[in-house]
Design a protein around this motif. Structure first.
Motif, PDB file in Angstrom:
ATOM      1  N   ARG A  58       0.563  -1.112  -0.089  1.00 45.31           N
ATOM      2  CA  ARG A  58       0.049   0.209  -0.024  1.00 45.31           C
ATOM      3  C   ARG A  58       0.690   1.313   0.503  1.00 45.31           C
ATOM      4  N   PRO A  59       0.299   2.709  -0.340  1.00 46.19           N
ATOM      5  CA  PRO A  59       1.496   3.494  -0.597  1.00 46.19           C
ATOM      6  C   PRO A  59       1.138   4.302   0.647  1.00 46.19           C
ATOM      7  N   HIS A  60       2.489   4.463   1.148  1.00 46.86           N
ATOM      8  CA  HIS A  60       3.063   5.074   2.457  1.00 46.86           C
ATOM      9  C   HIS A  60       3.108   6.733   1.857  1.00 46.86           C
ATOM     10  N   PHE A  61       3.543   7.267   3.179  1.00 47.56           N
ATOM     11  CA  PHE A  61       3.721   8.726   3.144  1.00 47.56           C
ATOM     12  C   PHE A  61       4.426   8.781   2.125  1.00 47.56           C
ATOM     13  N   LYS A  62       6.312   8.249   2.142  1.00 51.65           N
ATOM     14  CA  LYS A  62       7.031   9.128   1.462  1.00 51.65           C
ATOM     15  C   LYS A  62       6.663   8.998  -0.499  1.00 51.65           C
ATOM     16  N   HIS A  63       5.026   8.264  -0.454  1.00 47.38           N
ATOM     17  CA  HIS A  63       4.929   7.662  -2.040  1.00 47.38           C
ATOM     18  C   HIS A  63       4.250   9.101  -2.309  1.00 47.38           C
ATOM     19  N   TYR A  64       3.420   9.425  -1.719  1.00 39.26           N
ATOM     20  CA  TYR A  64       2.451  10.078  -1.275  1.00 39.26           C
ATOM     21  C   TYR A  64       3.275  11.992  -1.325  1.00 39.26           C
ATOM     22  N   ILE A  65       4.549  11.951  -0.772  1.00 44.73           N
ATOM     23  CA  ILE A  65       5.341  13.141  -1.065  1.00 44.73           C
ATOM     24  C   ILE A  65       6.572  13.241  -2.415  1.00 44.73           C
ATOM     25  N   GLU A  66       6.759  12.247  -2.757  1.00 45.12           N
ATOM     26  CA  GLU A  66       6.565  11.791  -4.081  1.00 45.12           C
ATOM     27  C   GLU A  66       5.861  12.447  -5.589  1.00 45.12           C
ATOM     28  N   GLY A  67       4.135  12.101  -4.826  1.00 40.13           N
ATOM     29  CA  GLY A  67       3.362  12.064  -6.053  1.00 40.13           C
ATOM     30  C   GLY A  67       2.940  13.117  -5.852  1.00 40.13           C
ATOM     31  N   LEU A  68       2.940  14.245  -4.659  1.00 43.23           N
ATOM     32  CA  LEU A  68       1.913  15.196  -4.772  1.00 43.23           C
ATOM     33  C   LEU A  68       3.167  16.550  -4.287  1.00 43.23           C
ATOM     34  N   VAL A  69       4.035  16.928  -3.452  1.00 43.95           N
ATOM     35  CA  VAL A  69       4.841  17.551  -2.542  1.00 43.95           C
ATOM     36  C   VAL A  69       5.949  17.796  -3.317  1.00 43.95           C
ATOM     37  N   ALA A  70       6.219  19.627  -4.356  1.00 44.60           N
ATOM     38  CA  ALA A  70       6.975  19.575  -4.355  1.00 44.60           C
ATOM     39  C   ALA A  70       8.041  20.306  -3.941  1.00 44.60           C
ATOM     40  N   ASP A  71       9.536  20.221  -3.796  1.00 45.46           N
ATOM     41  CA  ASP A  71      10.342  21.290  -3.600  1.00 45.46           C
ATOM     42  C   ASP A  71      10.060  20.607  -2.048  1.00 45.46           C
ATOM     43  N   PHE A  72       9.837  19.836  -1.823  1.00 45.42           N
ATOM     44  CA  PHE A  72       9.745  19.345   0.205  1.00 45.42           C
ATOM     45  C   PHE A  72      11.106  18.844   0.744  1.00 45.42           C
ATOM     46  N   THR A  73      10.838  19.778   2.056  1.00 42.53           N
ATOM     47  CA  THR A  73      12.143  19.561   2.953  1.00 42.53           C
ATOM     48  C   THR A  73      11.647  19.152   4.025  1.00 42.53           C
ATOM     49  N   PRO A  74      12.016  18.191   4.711  1.00 47.61           N
ATOM     50  CA  PRO A  74      12.085  17.678   5.923  1.00 47.61           C
ATOM     51  C   PRO A  74      12.917  18.473   7.199  1.00 47.61           C
ATOM     52  N   LEU A  75      11.570  18.106   7.832  1.00 47.71           N
ATOM     53  CA  LEU A  75      12.747  19.356   9.551  1.00 47.71           C
ATOM     54  C   LEU A  75      12.706  17.869  10.083  1.00 47.71           C
ATOM     55  N   ALA A  76      13.280  18.075  11.360  1.00 44.99           N
ATOM     56  CA  ALA A  76      14.061  17.292  11.546  1.00 44.99           C
ATOM     57  C   ALA A  76      13.918  17.402  13.275  1.00 44.99           C
ATOM     58  N   GLY A  77      13.880  16.353  13.893  1.00 38.71           N
ATOM     59  CA  GLY A  77      13.986  16.704  15.752  1.00 38.71           C
ATOM     60  C   GLY A  77      13.229  17.362  16.383  1.00 38.71           C
ATOM     61  N   ASP A  78      12.987  16.993  17.766  1.00 37.26           N
ATOM     62  CA  ASP A  78      11.903  17.806  18.443  1.00 37.26           C
ATOM     63  C   ASP A  78      12.685  18.837  18.941  1.00 37.26           C
ATOM     64  N   ARG A  79      13.841  19.054  19.399  1.00 36.23           N
ATOM     65  CA  ARG A  79      14.765  19.827  19.899  1.00 36.23           C
ATOM     66  C   ARG A  79      14.809  19.692  21.628  1.00 36.23           C
ATOM     67  N   TYR A  80      14.074  18.588  21.900  1.00 32.27           N
ATOM     68  CA  TYR A  80      14.031  18.307  23.322  1.00 32.27           C
ATOM     69  C   TYR A  80      14.929  17.039  23.271  1.00 32.27           C
ATOM     70  N   PHE A  81      14.808  15.888  23.110  1.00 33.47           N
ATOM     71  CA  PHE A  81      15.809  14.091  23.204  1.00 33.47           C
ATOM     72  C   PHE A  81      16.148  13.910  21.780  1.00 33.47           C
ATOM     73  N   ALA A  82      15.410  13.805  20.839  1.00 34.69           N
ATOM     74  CA  ALA A  82      15.626  12.878  19.648  1.00 34.69           C
ATOM     75  C   ALA A  82      14.945  12.898  18.596  1.00 34.69           C
ATOM     76  N   GLU A  83      15.288  12.456  16.449  1.00 34.30           N
ATOM     77  CA  GLU A  83      14.618  12.580  16.119  1.00 34.30           C
ATOM     78  C   GLU A  83      13.865  11.418  15.992  1.00 34.30           C
TER      79      GLU A  83
END
Length: 317
Positions: A69-94
């Protein structure tokens, strides 16, 4: 090679025969099997249509969990241009179970947040099967607050069996993180549109799906607990998951009738994995239309719309 579910075995046998005949014809075009091939293809398609026209809630659960079944990354690849991932919670970890970032959806700047289960063994381990830890929800809060600050709509794609129940997650405040994430959704002055693309399990789903508009794919599920967990709680027997799935009303059709979700996005016969591109495009169209409903509305009006939606649940009838 396509993966078939248990209830699809008769379809698998027919489609296997079709594939064998096609290979035979391709190897030797003089073999007179055109009519037989057409008959078998028709029979296989008919079996598929009939099976998917009458899926039980438990069978829908299996389709919602289908590994192809299509997952999150497939929707990003198919729908969202110039996707810039943002990581981390600034408290503990990614936390790789929840991915979020900024991109353009049909020209609109949006913040996209969602669960990623992974498509193979390595990916599933990396993303913890889409089961987020507290830092995943704290990251989601950070990104939603950023979206609010820059007046960007939030799109959430839900696909999780539930939040990670491990000891470490509980020690770091899993319940509190989920509660704060849900509260953050309610506070935002920008529209939130959520789509259940596979499993919508428990608070792990609600935490990022407390939205102005919630949609489900036709064969997805949305539930307070997984059928197996509910069966263990109710009957002390996880083997009764099928009974739990039937009684809990977890299908898109049930939830639309109860007013929990706002719409259902049709899937191709056989499930979303049989036409990934078509499903992703249909989902994108629905999401964009939902976002544009809020054009010109103030932050207070958007908050009021969201609160009234949830307050109205259970009042009908």
């Amino acid at each position: 090679m396509r993966t078939y579910l248990d209830f699809e075995k008769p379809i698998a046998e027919l489609e296997s025969k079709v594939a064998e005949l096609k290979a035979l014809v391709a190897d030797d075009e003089s073999v007179p099997m055109t009519e037989e091939l057409a008959r078998l293809e028709s029979k296989a398609h008919k079996a598929l249509v009939e099976t998917y026209a009458e899926l039980t809630p438990w069978q829908k659960t299996q389709v919602a969990r289908h590994p192809e079944r299509p997952h999150f990354k497939h929707y990003i690849e198919g729908l969202v241009a110039d996707f810039t991932p943002l990581a981390g919670d600034r408290y503990f970890a990614e936390d790789e179970a929840i991915i979020g970032g900024i991109g353009r959806l049909s020209g609109l700047s949006v913040m996209v947040i969602g669960h990623e289960k992974g498509s193979d063994t390595e990916g599933r381990l990396k993303h913890n099967f889409g089961m987020a830890r507290p830092e995943g929800y704290r990251k989601a809060v950070r990104l939603m607050e950023m979206a609010d600050r820059f007046s960007m709509p939030v799109v959430s794609l839900v696909d999780t069996a539930g939040a990670y129940p491990g000891i470490g997650a509980e020690e770091r405040g899993q319940a509190e993180a989920i509660a704060r994430c849900t509260d953050c959704c309610l506070r935002l002055g920008v529209p939130i549109v959520s789509l259940i693309v596979g499993e919508g399990g428990s608070g792990g789903a609600v935490a990022i799906a407390t939205a102005n508009r919630i949609y489900m794919l036709e064969h997805s599920i949305y539930t307070v607990a997984s059928p197996e967990a509910a069966a263990s709680i109710l009957w002390r027997d996880s083997a009764r998951a099928q009974d739990a799935a039937t009684n809990m009303k977890i299908t898109a059709q049930d939830l639309l009738r109860f007013g929990i979700v706002d719409g259902i996005i049709p899937e191709p016969v056989g499930g979303a994995h049989r036409d990934t591109e078509g499903v992703i495009k249909a989902a994108g169209d629905v999401i964009v239309k939902a976002i544009t409903e809020f054009d010109g509305r103030s932050a207070d009006e958007i908050r009021k719309d969201r609160r009234e939606k949830f307050l109205a649940m259970g009042r009908a009838g």
